[in-house]
Structure formats: structure tokens, C-alpha cells
Design a protein around this motif. Structure first.
Motif, PDB file in Angstrom:
ATOM      1  N   PRO A   1      41.493  51.833  37.399  1.00 24.86           N
ATOM      2  CA  PRO A   1      41.195  51.303  37.857  1.00 24.86           C
ATOM      3  C   PRO A   1      39.701  50.999  38.626  1.00 24.86           C
ATOM      4  O   PRO A   1      39.767  51.777  38.712  1.00 24.86           O
TER       5      PRO A   1
ATOM      6  N   GLN B   1      41.150  45.095  46.686  1.00 23.71           N
ATOM      7  CA  GLN B   1      41.994  44.127  44.861  1.00 23.71           C
ATOM      8  C   GLN B   1      41.149  44.894  43.867  1.00 23.71           C
ATOM      9  O   GLN B   1      40.502  45.569  43.901  1.00 23.71           O
ATOM     10  N   THR B   2      41.879  45.205  42.629  1.00 20.49           N
ATOM     11  CA  THR B   2      41.446  45.955  41.983  1.00 20.49           C
ATOM     12  C   THR B   2      41.264  45.513  39.999  1.00 20.49           C
ATOM     13  O   THR B   2      42.801  43.867  40.207  1.00 20.49           O
TER      14      THR B   2
ATOM     15  N   PRO C   1      37.453  48.980  41.562  1.00 19.84           N
ATOM     16  CA  PRO C   1      37.481  48.826  42.682  1.00 19.84           C
ATOM     17  C   PRO C   1      36.857  46.873  42.741  1.00 19.84           C
ATOM     18  O   PRO C   1      36.249  47.059  41.877  1.00 19.84           O
TER      19      PRO C   1
END
Lengths: 238, 812
Positions: free
Chosen positions: A78, A85-86, A80
Motif C-alpha cells: 500500500p 488515505q492509501t 500513501p
């Protein structure tokens, strides 16, 4: 695995020169995702279909992440994307897509557009994707990016995803990427009989399990939770 | 000379105030895991300053007032600058498993916050080194300052936001600098800089840079990204920064574990975040209980399906949801206990109309108290004691609380709750559910041990567990569950699509029906924990789920070393959520503390001339190393132990740290006289002192639990006085071995003195973190016993040094 590591290391040092570099990195990422799916050699584990893998290989993830993260865009992790949020780990995106068993004529609702990556992967596989985002800046950015990439079968809006998108309901599948303390009852109502809803459970960087909610033809609800990886919590039971 | 004493007092007060303030601030912008790192950083500052002074002693001595004033000024400036800089380090604890740069950022935070403590320590160290003729008075003002600093910052945090409290604290060293500049030969340049700094402050320049920058991934940050959401109110206090948020366009609908079969939707809610996370909600309530129907469809509602008009105790009432849950189900009375009075004020006063005056309901009695203290003091018996979800899923899921002590979920706590239930009464606890289960199973293991501690032979007959897809509720009955109750539980669960994980007559087909997992882990685990081979199961389980106790109150610690290679290997294959990263941060902190201590304290000492008789260096070094470990082990274990008694980590740190500083200082000052007196009697002073330490530590191992139990319900001021009275005699003894050792070193080789300070400082820096790790692994009592062993070993070394030393004159 090694190949991906070398490619990532190479580009981390040199930076990506042109589009063909991204294509190579994307191919390596898809291989990586496939490798991990095979690694989870559990008969109950989610296998990844060719269709989903083709979609993963088609979406230009680097076009959907902030410039500062672009060089990592094909790492299987993942990243940023700002605003707390990612963009999800590609492996998790593939599993979530697989879990809703997408069909070419499906209408899918996504709650939590984020970077637009999940919507783009879905758009490669289904008829239309409706996506709702609650953060204004992300909704704008995803709309611009997805338009630029030519996705005409994605419609987005800014607003509360709790009540779904009544005008386009019912949906064949619903993908909820935003955290929730419970499954919103209105979303269950907007799911077609026989439809599937998938929700990742866990923190922003640490998806723990994937929750699959299935609505039977009679409207009965059953959920199943899948560990993204085969992990037996007792030693000596492999 | 007189000007020095107030200056010392101000520096000392500011240093301890800053230490406590940083703990608060880092808990707000990050998570609790920084608390013990700050203690290590402060000690490192003192250690590095010792080396610095040893290297530059002659130059600094000649310009004492100037050096003091400049250091005080730099302390004041760096308190603010490093505060702002530290917040700009892009450390994201949640990304640690993905991005190795985060380790670098963690080290950067460590080094940035070291700087102000270094300058504070230079002031104190210079005074001790250059003004030895008044060392007793310097000690006095240093210690009084530490005590005042702790009181000042706690008071300030009630009235001010943390960044404003910082501005208050930074004026203290500025005043100290002004005082010392007035007698300095370089007063003009010093005053120019002071005036410049003052002008910047008055212009409000620093304030713009000091706004708290919360991690983007904390609940509050995320909530504020949502369209139209806004902060309604901030309330600062030492127990937490409370932030009330409204989100009109995308309302909060906090209903953990809500059945997916429900047709009820939560009403409008305001969110209250504590330190930017741990969200609780205030429900809009207009007196119409029908609007709260959703509450009946959560796993937490289970006990109400068995009880008619119960008398209820809610522990951790927060925003009042669990009180509403009780009222919705027709509770006869509800005693609501909430630790933070500022939280209850929000529900009772500020948003009373929104919350429907829930705390003014004649059935509800509010107690702004700590849960364990309330229960210990209460004579009442309840039909139901209810503990709801007190933390966020994100925090619970990410292992962020691994180092947090929680005395709510220990064996002793659960046994205590159960003794406050009526015959047939119940204790209900709801937790977030992880897969594979961790806290859910640990809670069941804890409950089983608590029941066994109460003499219950068949705990299986008194337990019920149900689960939704993300929560589980454990019910412990004070008595055997009857057949009609079991039937009611089944009806409740089945009608809401909850699975049963335990009932006395459970059948395997009902354990994995609605919320299917590849295996019904919670049922399997409960079955194993209730079986004959529960020890083998605990051993074989890949997460640490042994019961939490008051001696090891780390309920949220699930890390097992043996599991680490496997979860690291599957990290990118979707297994990142299996990593308990909170514990890994502790390990990283220990590694960086060790490296920083070595490179910044010990290595520079190589430049100091090393002259001492052959064969004495190693024992002298070992002596001071052991003392460093021993002192900090006891101090840290006491800080953690006293959290139970004083209700909050910050109170415990303030009281225990100040207590040890003041009384160890007194012991240190008295050590010379005691040594002379004992030596005249032909007795080894260290043996006597270590005997005293052994006496008090062993006594406290047995005495503290019943003492805490007896007095935990008393007022804060009584508990603080009692805590200090308990710490005082032990700390006085613990303050003596170091100066006694220095005295002996001075007889053997004065050249070793800087090394003695350095080695001791190095051990202290490591121990602040190591003690927490050891407490998590082995419990506080083991840490205290280990410290005692270090003292005993040190006294044996002292005896060999006594034989080595020549009858040279005492040090000058």
C-alpha cells in the motif's frame, strides 16, 4: 520474486525513464501477485482468475498515485496518497476483485473511490462502476485521473456512501473500501439477490481479512471472512 | 552565587515539565508507544552532557556563568524549535512494516528531542561540577524544581492546550538565562540573543509553528478529511486531549458489531476523540427510546436478553452509548463510571441537550472515577457490570497498544468485578474481533483464570461468547447458566445472525453459521482453553494470549518471537496485519537507545585520559553499569505498577519520577555522612544500603497489591501522598550506591570518574526501554527482582574494590 526485486531496485536508483519501464514493472507486479496467490496453497484460499490478472496488468497504477510515490507504484504494497488515505496493496485489490466474481454485464458500486485504482480494475471487467467518495479533494483527483486514462464506464460522485446510490441500484456487487464499524443496512438492501459485497477489515496499511457478504436468491445473508494469506494460528498444524 | 539557585530550580522544573509534556504531545500526534522513549531520551541528554562537560571542563569552568546562561537560553530555544521540528519528521508507525525509512525517521525523532535535554543537563551538570562548595544546595533546588515542574505541567495541561503549555514551560529556562546573564562577563551578547528570542515570542512567531500535527492515520485526522466535518470543541487535560467533531454531510454512525440483519440505523452522533483516536460517540437522544433501537442489535446487547430491569454498572461510560444501551433495555438503575471528568462534562453540560440529558436521568448516577478504584471502593452489588469497547478498531487491529498497560482486563480485575455482581448477576465485555483471534481469546483465558481464582471448578458452565463479523461479547455469570438462559442466548444470537462461540452445551454446527471463517477459531480456542491441555494450547498458539495480570497488565501484547519469521515472510502476501508492530517499535527504540548511548556517551570518553590501576577498570565499570540498570529497572517498574493506583500513565510518571528524583537526591546527599558513620562501626555502607533496598523492594512485592486495593478508591491527593510515602524510603536507599561508588573510585583513580558517570548514564538510557520490554515478557516483579540482583552483584563488586583501594586521601 527476485525479478521484481531487481526491477524495483533498479528503478529506485535510476528512476523510471519512460512508459516502457512502467510496463515492465507492471508485468513484474502482476507476476508477483500471482506468485503470492499460489503461495497461499490452501484449498480454501482465493485463486486469481486470468481475467482479474489481465485487468491488473492493464491498469496504469503509476497514473493514479501522487508523483512522490510514482517510483514505488508497482511495488506490492500500500502507498500513501494523501489525506490519510492509501492506495491498497495490489495483491489485496486482486483478491477483492476476485471475491465479487465480476461478470462483463455487472453493475458495481464502490464506496470509497480513493485513488480510483480499484474502480479502474473493476472497470476493466464489468459493465459500469459507480463510485462514491467522501473526501472532496480525492474525488476530484480520481475523476480527473480516470477521465485522462479514458475510463468511460466509471461514474463518480462526492457524498455519503452509507445510503449507496439509489438511482442506479440494485447492484450486482458492492466494494466497500472505506472503514466501517458495521455493514450499512441500506447497502445490503441495494445488493441484488445473488449479489456479493466485499469489505477489507483492518487498518489503512494493514489489511487483516476480507469480508465477503453474500445475499442469496431468497435474500438470506451470510458473511465469510478470508485471510489474505494462509496462516494457521497453531504451531504443528501445517 | 545566590542567583544560581533559582536558576537551577527553573531549569530543573522546565526539564521535567518538558519531559511530561512531550509524553502527552507524542501520545496525541502519534500513539502511547513514545512515552518510555522520552524517558530514555531525557536520560541520554544527561548522559551526553556528562561526557561533554568531562571533555571541556576547564574551558567551561572559566566561563561558568556565561556557559550556564547560554545553555539555559539554548534550552529555551530548542524546547520550541525541536518541538516544531520533531512534529515535521514524517514518521508513520503504521508504515514501519513496509518502509525501512520509517526506522530512520524514528531515530531522527530520538535525536531531535535529545537536544533540549542536553542543554538542560549542561546547566545542571556545570553547576555540580563548577560549584562543588554548595553542592548540597544545588541538589536541593534541583530536586525541588523537579517536583514543582511536575505539578506545574499537570496544572498547565488542565488550563492550556499542549502547545501553549510549552510556551509557558520555555519561559522558565529563559528567565534562568536572564538571571545568570546578569552576572556573566558576556552579558551584552547574551542579552541581545535573549531579547531577540523574546521579540520572536512576543511576535507570536513560534506559535504559528507549534500547532499539533496529528498522524494522518489517526481517527481524528481521517474524520476531519470528510466533507463538511468540523471540530466543535477541543478540551485539553492531562488525561487526554478531547476533540468533539460533527460531520453533518456524512454522519458518524458508530455501531460496532451491528447485526447485518438489522433495519435500524444509528441516530445522528457527535464523535469525541481522545488524543486524536479512541473514538466514542454522543448519540442524539430526544427521549424517544425507539430512535435507539439499533442498540438492541449489537452483540453488546446480549446480557439484556437475560435480565429483567437490571441494576447496571457501566465501566468506561465515555459519550454515554452504553448508558443508553442500559436505559433502552429498561435498566432499573445505571451507575456510570468514567475516568475523565472532562468527558462527562461534555455529555452532561456542553452537549447535554444533544445527548438528551442522559446523565441527568434519575436512574443514572455518574461517577468521575477510575474503574478499578470505583469497584474496589464500592459496596454495591450489580445485576450487570458492562464494559464496552474502549478503543478504536484501527488501534486494536494494528497492535498499536502493545506497550500500553491496561488494568481493566486483568485476572485480578475480572475477579474483582465478579465479586461485585449479585448471585446470578453478570459481567459482559465486548471486544473487537481479529482474525485469527487475539484479544478475544486472551480475554476468555483471563476470565477462566479469574473464575478459577474465585474457586469456581467448572468455568465452562458460567461462560457464553457470541461474535459478529467484527466484535465478540463475553458473558460471565456469577453462577451456572441455566437452560432457559442458554436458550435465550441462542435466540438472541440466531435472530441477529450472530454466531455462538461458547455456551455450556454448545454444538459445533452452530459455531460457524452466519459469519463464516475457514475455522471457528474463537470456539476452537475457547474449547482448548477450557480443556485439560490449555497450557499446551497457549504454548502452541502463535500469538501471546496468556491471561493478563496486574503483574503483567499488557492485555494488548500478542507478540511472540517464534511467530515473527513466518509473519514477516508473508508480509507482502497479505499478511501484514498479522504483525504486532507496536512491539517491534519497542525493539527498534531499544536498538537506537543502545547505539545513541554508545556513540554519544561512551565513545567520546575515549578522548578523556584513561589512568587507573590495572584490573580495576572492569569491576569499576561493571559496578556503575549495574547501578544504572538497577535504578532504572525499579523506577520504570514502579511507574508502570503505580498506573493502577494513580489511574493514568501521566500521573504515575509525574509522581513516581519526581518521588524518585527528590528522595534519591536526599539519599545521595546523606550518603557521605552515613558511610563515615558505618565505616567507623566497621560495617560496609553499601551492604547496609543494599540491605535496605532489598528489604523495601521485597516488602513492596507483597505489600503493594493489598495496599493498592485498600486505598485505590481514595482521593487523588491522598493517593499521591501515599505513593510518595511508599517511594521515599526506597528511593533514599537507592540514591546512595552511586555516590558511595564515586567515593571509592576517587580513592582508587579519579580519572575513572567521567567514565563512571558515562557508563551509568549509558545503562540508564538503555534501561528506560529495556525495563518495559522485560516487564512485558516477564512481569514487573521479575524486573524488580532483576534490579535487586544487580544491586547485590554491585555490592559484591564494591567489596572487591574496597580490598583493591589504597589508603589514599579522599577526593578533593
Amino acid at each position: 520474486m527476485k525479478r521484481l526485486t531487481y526491477i524495483v531496485l533498479f528503478f529506485a536508483v535510476t528512476g523510471f525513464a519512460d512508459e516502457s519501464d512502467y510496463t515492465a514493472a507492471r508485468e513484474a507486479m502482476v507476476e508477483d501477485v500471482r506468485y503470492y496467490a499460489q503461495l497461499a496453497h490452501d484449498p480454501d484460499a482465493v485463486g486469481l482468475s486470468d481475467a482479474v490478472m489481465t485487468a491488473m496488468g492493464s491498469v496504469e497504477r503509476h497514473e493514479l498515485v501522487p508523483a512522490s510515490q510514482r517510483r514505488y507504484s508497482y511495488e506490492n504494497r500500500p502507498l500513501p496518497i494523501g489525506y490519510g488515505q492509501t492506495i491498497s496493496q495490489p495483491y489485496i485489490v486482486a483478491l477483492m476483485t476476485e471475491l465479487i466474481a465480476p461478470d462483463a454485464d455487472d453493475i458495481v458500486l464502490e464506496v470509497g473511490t480513493g485513488s480510483g485504482y480499484q474502480a479502474a480494475v473493476l472497470a476493466e471487467l464489468v459493465d459500469h462502476v459507480y463510485s462514491i467518495e467522501i473526501i472532496s479533494a480525492l474525488a476530484d483527483r480520481a475523476r480527473v485521473d480516470l477521465e485522462r486514462l479514458g475510463y468511460e464506464n466509471i461514474s463518480g460522485k462526492l457524498g455519503d456512501g452509507y445510503y449507496g446510490w439509489e438511482e442506479h441500484a440494485p447492484f450486482d456487487a458492492i466494494v466497500v473500501t472505506a472503514a466501517a464499524s458495521h455493514v450499512p443496512p441500506p447497502l445490503i438492501e441495494q445488493l441484488k439477490p445473488g449479489g456479493r459485497m466485499v469489505i477489507p477489515v483492518g487498518g489503512r496499511f494493514l489489511t487483516q481479512t476480507l469480508l465477503l457478504l453474500e445475499k442469496s436468491d431468497t435474500g438470506e445473508i451470510v458473511t465469510r471472512q478470508f485471510g489474505a494469506v494462509r496462516f494457521v494460528p497453531l504451531t504443528g498444524e501445517h | 552565587m545566590r542567583r544560581l539557585f533559582p536558576a537551577i530550580l527553573l531549569i530543573s522544573a522546565a526539564a521535567i515539565g518538558y519531559e511530561l509534556l512531550l509524553m502527552r504531545v507524542l501520545s496525541i500526534v502519534q500513539w502511547h508507544h513514545f512515552a518510555y522513549m522520552i524517558i530514555s531520551i531525557a536520560l541520554l541528554g544527561y548522559g551526553v552532557s556528562g561526557t561533554f562537560i568531562a571533555l571541556l571542563r576547564h574551558r567551561l569552568e572559566a566561563r561558568f556563568e556565561t556557559a550556564f546562561s547560554a545553555s539555559a537560553l539554548l534550552f529555551s530555544i530548542t524546547m520550541v524549535v525541536c518541538f516544531a521540528l520533531g512534529q515535521r519528521v514524517p514518521f508513520n508507525a503504521l508504515e514501519l512494516v513496509w518502509d525501512s525509512n520509517q526506522l530512520l525517521y524514528l531515530s531522527l525523532i530520538y535525536l531531535v528531542f535529545l537536544v533540549p535535554f542536553f542543554f538542560a543537563a549542561v546547566c545542571i551538570g556545570l553547576a555540580f561540577t563548577c560549584r562543588q562548595q554548595v553542592i548540597g544546595r544545588i541538589y536541593f533546588f534541583d530536586l525541588v524544581g523537579a517536583g514543582l515542574g511536575a505539578i506545574l505541567i499537570i496544572g498547565a495541561l488542565f488550563a492550556l492546550m499542549p502547545q501553549n503549555a510549552l510556551l509557558l514551560m520555555m519561559t522558565l529556562p529563559l528567565v534562568a538565562s536572564l538571571i545568570m546573564a546578569s552576572v556573566s562577563r558576556a552579558r551584552i551578547p547574551l542579552m541581545i540573543v535573549q531579547a531577540g528570542w523574546l521579540a520572536l515570542l512576543l511576535a507570536g512567531v513560534p506559535q504559528q509553528q507549534l500547532a499539533l500535527k496529528l498522524s494522518d492515520y489517526k481517527g481524528l485526522s481521517q474524520a476531519l478529511q470528510v466533507i463538511d466535518s468540523r471540530v466543535l470543541k477541543n478540551v485539553s487535560g492531562p488525561l487526554g486531549l478531547l476533540t468533539v467533531v460533527d460531520s453533518p454531510s456524512v454522519p458518524f454512525r458508530h455501531a460496532p458489531g451491528l447485526s447485518f440483519g438489522t433495519h435500524h440505523i444509528p441516530p445522528r452522533q457527535l464523535a469525541v476523540f481522545t488524543d486524536g483516536d479512541s473514538m466514542t460517540t454522543i448519540n442524539r437522544f430526544d427521549g424517544d427510546l425507539g430512535s435507539l433501537a439499533y442498540l438492541g442489535d449489537m452483540t453488546a446487547a446480549l446480557p439484556y436478553s437475560l435480565l429483567e430491569k437490571p441494576e447496571v454498572l457501566v465501566l468506561g461510560a465515555g459519550g454515554g452509548s452504553d448508558v443508553l444501551l442500559a436505559l433502552y433495555h429498561g435498566a432499573k438503575s445505571v451507575d456510570a463510571v468514567e475516568l475523565n471528568p472532562q468527558m462527562t462534562e461534555l455529555v452532561q453540560d456542553t452537549y447535554a441537550d444533544f445527548a438528551g440529558l442522559v446523565y441527568d436521568d434519575p436512574r443514572v448516577t455518574l461517577y468521575p472515577m477510575e474503574a478499578r478504584g470505583f469497584v474496589a471502593k464500592s459496596d454495591s452489588l450489580y445485576d450487570l457490570i458492562h464494559i464496552g469497547l474502549l478503543d478504536s478498531f484501527a488501534a486494536a487491529g494494528a497492535g498499536v497498544q502493545a506497550q500500553s498497560e491496561s488494568y481493566i482486563y486483568t485476572v485480578e480485575a475480572i475477579a474483582e468485578y465478579l465479586t461485585h455482581t449479585t448471585a446470578g448477576g453478570m459481567l459482559a465485555i465486548t471486544r473487537w474481533l481479529k482474525h485469527p483471534p487475539r484479544d478475544g481469546l486472551k480475554l476468555i483465558a483471563t476470565a477462566i483464570e479469574a473464575l478459577e481464582s474465585l474457586g469456581i471448578e467448572q468455568p465452562a458452565k458460567q461462560l457464553a461468547v457470541i461474535r459478529s463479523w467484527n466484535t465478540s461479547t463475553l458473558l460471565i455469570k456469577n453462577g451456572v447458566l441455566e437452560a432457559d438462559e442458554v436458550a435465550s442466548i441462542r435466540r438472541f444470537a440466531h435472530s441477529r445472525s450472530f454466531d455462538i462461540a461458547w455456551l455450556p452445551d454448545i454444538e459445533s454446527h452452530e459455531t460457524n453459521r452466519f459469519n463464516k471463517l475457514d475455522r471457528p477459531y474463537l470456539y476452537d480456542g475457547t474449547m482448548a482453553l477450557l480443556g485439560d491441555r490449555s497450557d499446551a494450547f497457549l504454548e502452541r498458539y502463535k500469538f501471546y494470549i496468556e491471561p493478563a495480570t496486574d503483574n503483567r497488565p499488557y492485555y494488548f501484547h500478542f507478540f511472540k518471537w517464534t511467530t515473527l519469521p513466518e509473519v514477516i515472510a508473508v508480509r507482502t502476501a497479505g499478511g501484514a496485519g498479522l504483525i504486532e508492530w507496536g512491539y517491534l517499535i519497542l525493539i527498534a527504540t531499544l536498538a537506537q537507545a543502545t547505539l545513541a548511548g554508545f556513540f554519544l556517551i561512551l565513545l567520546p570518553l575515549w578522548r578523556v585520559e584513561r589512568q587507573w590501576p590495572a584490573g580495576t577498570g572492569a569491576p569499576m565499570g561493571a559496578y556503575f553499569l549495574l547501578l544504572g540498570f538497577a535504578f532504572l529497572f525499579i523506577e520504570m517498574a514502579f511507574i508502570q505498577k503505580f498506573i493502577l493506583f494513580l489511574a493514568h500513565p501521566l500521573y504515575s510518571v509525574a509522581v513516581v519520577l519526581s518521588g524518585f528524583l527528590v528522595f534519591a537526591g536526599i539519599g545521595s546527599a546523606y550518603s557521605q555522612k552515613l558511610a563515615e558513620r558505618l565505616e567507623r562501626l566497621g560495617r560496609s555502607p553499601l551492604t547496609v544500603v543494599v540491605g535496605g533496598i532489598a528489604l523495601f523492594t521485597l516488602l513492596y512485592l507483597f505489600l503493594l497489591p493489598p495496599l493498592f486495593q485498600r486505598f485505590i478508591g481514595y482521593s487523588d491527593s491522598t493517593k499521591i501522598v501515599l505513593s510518595i510515602a511508599l517511594i521515599a524510603p526506597l528511593a533514599v536507599c537507592m540514591g546512595m550506591p552511586f555516590p558511595l561508588g564515586l567515593r571509592r573510585v576517587a580513592e582508587i583513580a579519579t580519572g575513572f570518574i567521567p567514565w563512571a558517570w558515562g557508563i551509568n548514564g549509558f545503562a540508564s538510557v538503555i534501561s528506560a526501554v529495556l525495563a518495559t520490554m522485560l516487564a512485558i515478557e516477564f512481569g514487573f516483579n521479575a524486573v524488580i527482582l532483576l534490579a535487586l540482583s544487580c544491586y547485590v552483584l554491585a555490592s559484591l563488586i564494591y567489596a572487591t574494590l574496597a580490598r583493591t583501594s589504597s589508603p589514599s586521601p579522599p577526593p578533593r
